[in-house]
Design a protein around this motif. Sequence first.
Motif, PDB file in Angstrom:
ATOM      1  N   GLY A  34      50.213  49.278  87.297  1.00 24.66           N
ATOM      2  CA  GLY A  34      50.126  47.828  87.382  1.00 24.66           C
ATOM      3  C   GLY A  34      50.787  47.078  86.251  1.00 24.66           C
ATOM      4  O   GLY A  34      50.886  45.851  86.289  1.00 24.66           O
ATOM      5  N   TYR A  35      51.238  47.796  85.242  1.00 26.13           N
ATOM      6  CA  TYR A  35      51.930  47.160  84.122  1.00 26.13           C
ATOM      7  C   TYR A  35      53.281  46.632  84.590  1.00 26.13           C
ATOM      8  O   TYR A  35      54.005  47.312  85.315  1.00 26.13           O
ATOM      9  N   ILE A  36      53.631  45.420  84.146  1.00 26.49           N
ATOM     10  CA  ILE A  36      54.931  44.841  84.461  1.00 26.49           C
ATOM     11  C   ILE A  36      55.785  44.711  83.201  1.00 26.49           C
ATOM     12  O   ILE A  36      56.914  45.186  83.165  1.00 26.49           O
ATOM     13  N   TRP A  56      50.549  41.912  84.240  1.00 25.00           N
ATOM     14  CA  TRP A  56      49.952  42.948  85.079  1.00 25.00           C
ATOM     15  C   TRP A  56      50.066  42.529  86.543  1.00 25.00           C
ATOM     16  O   TRP A  56      50.070  41.340  86.843  1.00 25.00           O
ATOM     17  N   GLU A  57      50.089  43.500  87.424  1.00 25.55           N
ATOM     18  CA  GLU A  57      50.092  43.192  88.857  1.00 25.55           C
ATOM     19  C   GLU A  57      48.770  42.565  89.274  1.00 25.55           C
ATOM     20  O   GLU A  57      48.751  41.607  90.041  1.00 25.55           O
ATOM     21  N   THR A  58      47.641  43.115  88.787  1.00 26.43           N
ATOM     22  CA  THR A  58      46.316  42.577  89.127  1.00 26.43           C
ATOM     23  C   THR A  58      45.453  42.541  87.869  1.00 26.43           C
ATOM     24  O   THR A  58      45.718  43.260  86.896  1.00 26.43           O
ATOM     25  N   LEU A  59      44.403  41.749  87.913  1.00 29.21           N
ATOM     26  CA  LEU A  59      43.453  41.690  86.800  1.00 29.21           C
ATOM     27  C   LEU A  59      42.816  43.058  86.570  1.00 29.21           C
ATOM     28  O   LEU A  59      42.664  43.503  85.427  1.00 29.21           O
ATOM     29  N   GLU A  60      42.486  43.742  87.651  1.00 34.47           N
ATOM     30  CA  GLU A  60      41.829  45.041  87.553  1.00 34.47           C
ATOM     31  C   GLU A  60      42.730  46.101  86.924  1.00 34.47           C
ATOM     32  O   GLU A  60      42.233  47.046  86.310  1.00 34.47           O
ATOM     33  N   ASP A  61      44.047  45.966  87.085  1.00 39.46           N
ATOM     34  CA  ASP A  61      44.953  46.912  86.422  1.00 39.46           C
ATOM     35  C   ASP A  61      44.724  46.892  84.912  1.00 39.46           C
ATOM     36  O   ASP A  61      44.825  47.926  84.246  1.00 39.46           O
ATOM     37  N   PHE A  66      43.428  50.009  82.719  1.00 32.64           N
ATOM     38  CA  PHE A  66      43.844  50.273  81.340  1.00 32.64           C
ATOM     39  C   PHE A  66      42.640  50.442  80.426  1.00 32.64           C
ATOM     40  O   PHE A  66      42.516  51.439  79.717  1.00 32.64           O
ATOM     41  N   ARG A  67      41.738  49.488  80.449  1.00 34.09           N
ATOM     42  CA  ARG A  67      40.594  49.554  79.522  1.00 34.09           C
ATOM     43  C   ARG A  67      39.663  50.726  79.815  1.00 34.09           C
ATOM     44  O   ARG A  67      38.953  51.182  78.918  1.00 34.09           O
TER      45      ARG A  67
END
Length: 103
Positions: A34-36, A56-61, A66-67
Amino acid sequence: MILEAAMLQVKPGMDEAFIESFKKASPIIASMKGYIAHELQKCMEEDHKYLLLVKWETLEDHTVGFRGSEQYAEWKKLLHHYYDPFPTVEHFVSVPVGERGSE
């Protein structure tokens, strides 16, 4: 797309070491699902202040992927000891307002 923004206050005298550690940490975040893109900006008015922007593609990414990853532990180990106070991270979405003031 989600834009993550974190204002980073680096402890005085640690700027050079922080930048070197950030260079080592950059491939970690860049490898995540999801990283851009990301960039680090240095404040012109205040020494030791930086702005980290990550797309990021999405908040959840970011918040889950990641976290919640093993890679985040390495990111923390490389960078978190430089900050005082610890940064607040916020997430933003684009607001459609037209191009070049046409609306």
